[in-house]
Design an enzyme around this catalytic site. Structure first.
Site, PDB file in Angstrom:
ATOM      1  N   ASP A  38       4.250  -7.702  -0.414  1.00 54.44           N
ATOM      2  CA  ASP A  38       2.983  -7.188   0.115  1.00 54.44           C
ATOM      3  C   ASP A  38       2.561  -8.050   1.312  1.00 54.44           C
ATOM      4  O   ASP A  38       2.679  -9.268   1.288  1.00 54.44           O
ATOM      5  CB  ASP A  38       1.906  -7.220  -0.982  1.00 54.44           C
ATOM      6  CG  ASP A  38       0.707  -6.370  -0.614  1.00 54.44           C
ATOM      7  OD1 ASP A  38       0.505  -5.321  -1.264  1.00 54.44           O
ATOM      8  OD2 ASP A  38      -0.040  -6.742   0.327  1.00 54.44           O
ATOM      9  N   ILE A  39       2.060  -7.407   2.346  1.00 52.50           N
ATOM     10  CA  ILE A  39       1.679  -8.119   3.573  1.00 52.50           C
ATOM     11  C   ILE A  39       0.450  -9.003   3.343  1.00 52.50           C
ATOM     12  O   ILE A  39       0.237  -9.966   4.094  1.00 52.50           O
ATOM     13  CB  ILE A  39       1.421  -7.092   4.707  1.00 52.50           C
ATOM     14  CG1 ILE A  39       1.569  -7.750   6.058  1.00 52.50           C
ATOM     15  CG2 ILE A  39       0.093  -6.398   4.557  1.00 52.50           C
ATOM     16  CD1 ILE A  39       1.656  -6.762   7.212  1.00 52.50           C
ATOM     17  N   ASN A  88      -2.415   1.731  -8.224  1.00 49.84           N
ATOM     18  CA  ASN A  88      -3.701   2.291  -7.821  1.00 49.84           C
ATOM     19  C   ASN A  88      -3.493   3.739  -7.407  1.00 49.84           C
ATOM     20  O   ASN A  88      -2.573   4.042  -6.640  1.00 49.84           O
ATOM     21  CB  ASN A  88      -4.272   1.484  -6.653  1.00 49.84           C
ATOM     22  CG  ASN A  88      -4.562   0.051  -7.034  1.00 49.84           C
ATOM     23  OD1 ASN A  88      -5.099  -0.220  -8.099  1.00 49.84           O
ATOM     24  ND2 ASN A  88      -4.205  -0.889  -6.173  1.00 49.84           N
ATOM     25  N   HIS A 120       3.399   3.549  -5.072  1.00 50.72           N
ATOM     26  CA  HIS A 120       3.872   2.165  -5.104  1.00 50.72           C
ATOM     27  C   HIS A 120       3.311   1.497  -6.330  1.00 50.72           C
ATOM     28  O   HIS A 120       2.184   1.776  -6.733  1.00 50.72           O
ATOM     29  CB  HIS A 120       3.458   1.392  -3.855  1.00 50.72           C
ATOM     30  CG  HIS A 120       1.996   1.475  -3.523  1.00 50.72           C
ATOM     31  ND1 HIS A 120       1.427   2.613  -2.980  1.00 50.72           N
ATOM     32  CD2 HIS A 120       0.982   0.590  -3.680  1.00 50.72           C
ATOM     33  CE1 HIS A 120       0.132   2.413  -2.789  1.00 50.72           C
ATOM     34  NE2 HIS A 120      -0.175   1.195  -3.222  1.00 50.72           N
ATOM     35  N   HIS A 142       2.453  -2.334  -7.692  1.00 50.81           N
ATOM     36  CA  HIS A 142       2.326  -3.747  -7.356  1.00 50.81           C
ATOM     37  C   HIS A 142       2.869  -4.536  -8.545  1.00 50.81           C
ATOM     38  O   HIS A 142       2.472  -4.278  -9.689  1.00 50.81           O
ATOM     39  CB  HIS A 142       0.856  -4.141  -7.178  1.00 50.81           C
ATOM     40  CG  HIS A 142       0.111  -3.407  -6.107  1.00 50.81           C
ATOM     41  ND1 HIS A 142      -0.254  -3.992  -4.917  1.00 50.81           N
ATOM     42  CD2 HIS A 142      -0.368  -2.136  -6.061  1.00 50.81           C
ATOM     43  CE1 HIS A 142      -0.924  -3.124  -4.176  1.00 50.81           C
ATOM     44  NE2 HIS A 142      -1.013  -1.996  -4.850  1.00 50.81           N
TER      45      HIS A 142
HETATM   46  P1  5GP Z   1      -3.064   0.210  -2.588  1.00 54.09           P
HETATM   47  O1  5GP Z   1      -4.516  -0.114  -2.435  1.00 54.09           O
HETATM   48  O2  5GP Z   1      -2.710   1.504  -1.901  1.00 54.09           O
HETATM   49  O3  5GP Z   1      -2.598   0.133  -3.994  1.00 54.09           O
HETATM   50  O4  5GP Z   1      -2.292  -0.979  -1.880  1.00 54.09           O
HETATM   51  C1  5GP Z   1      -1.629  -0.913  -0.661  1.00 54.09           C
HETATM   52  C2  5GP Z   1      -1.006  -2.261  -0.442  1.00 54.09           C
HETATM   53  O5  5GP Z   1      -0.166  -2.163   0.674  1.00 54.09           O
HETATM   54  C3  5GP Z   1      -2.013  -3.393  -0.159  1.00 54.09           C
HETATM   55  O6  5GP Z   1      -1.837  -4.426  -1.133  1.00 54.09           O
HETATM   56  C4  5GP Z   1      -1.653  -3.843   1.244  1.00 54.09           C
HETATM   57  O7  5GP Z   1      -1.755  -5.250   1.414  1.00 54.09           O
HETATM   58  C5  5GP Z   1      -0.223  -3.360   1.382  1.00 54.09           C
HETATM   59  N1  5GP Z   1       0.154  -3.057   2.754  1.00 54.09           N
HETATM   60  C6  5GP Z   1      -0.536  -2.297   3.634  1.00 54.09           C
HETATM   61  N2  5GP Z   1       0.138  -2.208   4.796  1.00 54.09           N
HETATM   62  C7  5GP Z   1       1.291  -2.912   4.632  1.00 54.09           C
HETATM   63  C8  5GP Z   1       2.404  -3.179   5.490  1.00 54.09           C
HETATM   64  O8  5GP Z   1       2.473  -2.753   6.637  1.00 54.09           O
HETATM   65  N3  5GP Z   1       3.403  -3.941   4.961  1.00 54.09           N
HETATM   66  C9  5GP Z   1       3.355  -4.422   3.688  1.00 54.09           C
HETATM   67  N4  5GP Z   1       4.392  -5.172   3.286  1.00 54.09           N
HETATM   68  N5  5GP Z   1       2.327  -4.191   2.850  1.00 54.09           N
HETATM   69  C10 5GP Z   1       1.301  -3.438   3.328  1.00 54.09           C
END
Ligand code: 5GP
Length: 127
Positions: free
Chosen positions: A35-36, A97, A110, A112
């Site tokens: 994760d970034i 999520n 995805h 986590h």
């Molecule tokens: P969500 O809220 O959809 O479950 O989480 C999306 C996740 O994607 C977040 O934890 C965010 O930090 C991660 N994320 C968003 N953009 C990027 C990206 O460009 N690269 C990576 N590696 N992670 C990302």
């Protein structure tokens, strides 16, 4: 089930190689990458390569091969991170999520995988 997949989402761009990522493992049907904005010392995202928006979308419409690969990839990442209690690791949390109430930012399935520290209670107690 009527999901419209947005192929301009950030994970679709990662899968097409348009945006770099820190890959941990790539399989026939999945990509696992860091994760970034990590929220724990270990924070890896596992995504299917197929165009699925949510877990329920994936579980309903993906092939058996995709589902098996996804499940095995999550297990392999836990192994690679050394977080599996079965191997003496300290444990981890898997989160998917989903939708508005789940506060899903990226509309490509995805999970986590978080570990490397005590993660606290799953949710704050309802007020
Ligand atoms: P969500 O809220 O959809 O479950 O989480 C999306 C996740 O994607 C977040 O934890 C965010 O930090 C991660 N994320 C968003 N953009 C990027 C990206 O460009 N690269 C990576 N590696 N992670 C990302």
């Amino acid at each position: 089930m009527a999901y419209a997949y947005d192929d301009q989402n950030i994970f679709a761009k990662i899968l097409r190689g348009e945006i770099p990522n820190d890959t941990v493992l790539e399989t026939g049907h999945c990509l696992a990458f860091r994760d970034i904005a990590p929220q724990a010392p270990d924070h890896v995202l596992v995504i299917p390569k197929g165009a699925y928006v949510t877990y329920d979308h994936f579980a309903t419409e993906a092939s058996d091969a995709e589902i098996l690969d996804f499940a095995r990839t999550v297990g392999r990442i836990c192994d690679m991170l050394g977080v599996s209690p079965g191997d003496g690791g300290a444990g981890y949390r898997i989160i998917a999520n989903t939708g508005a109430n789940g506060v899903q930012d990226v509309p490509h399935l995805h999970v986590h995988i978080l570990g490397g520290r005590v993660l606290g209670r799953m949710l704050p107690k309802a007020g």
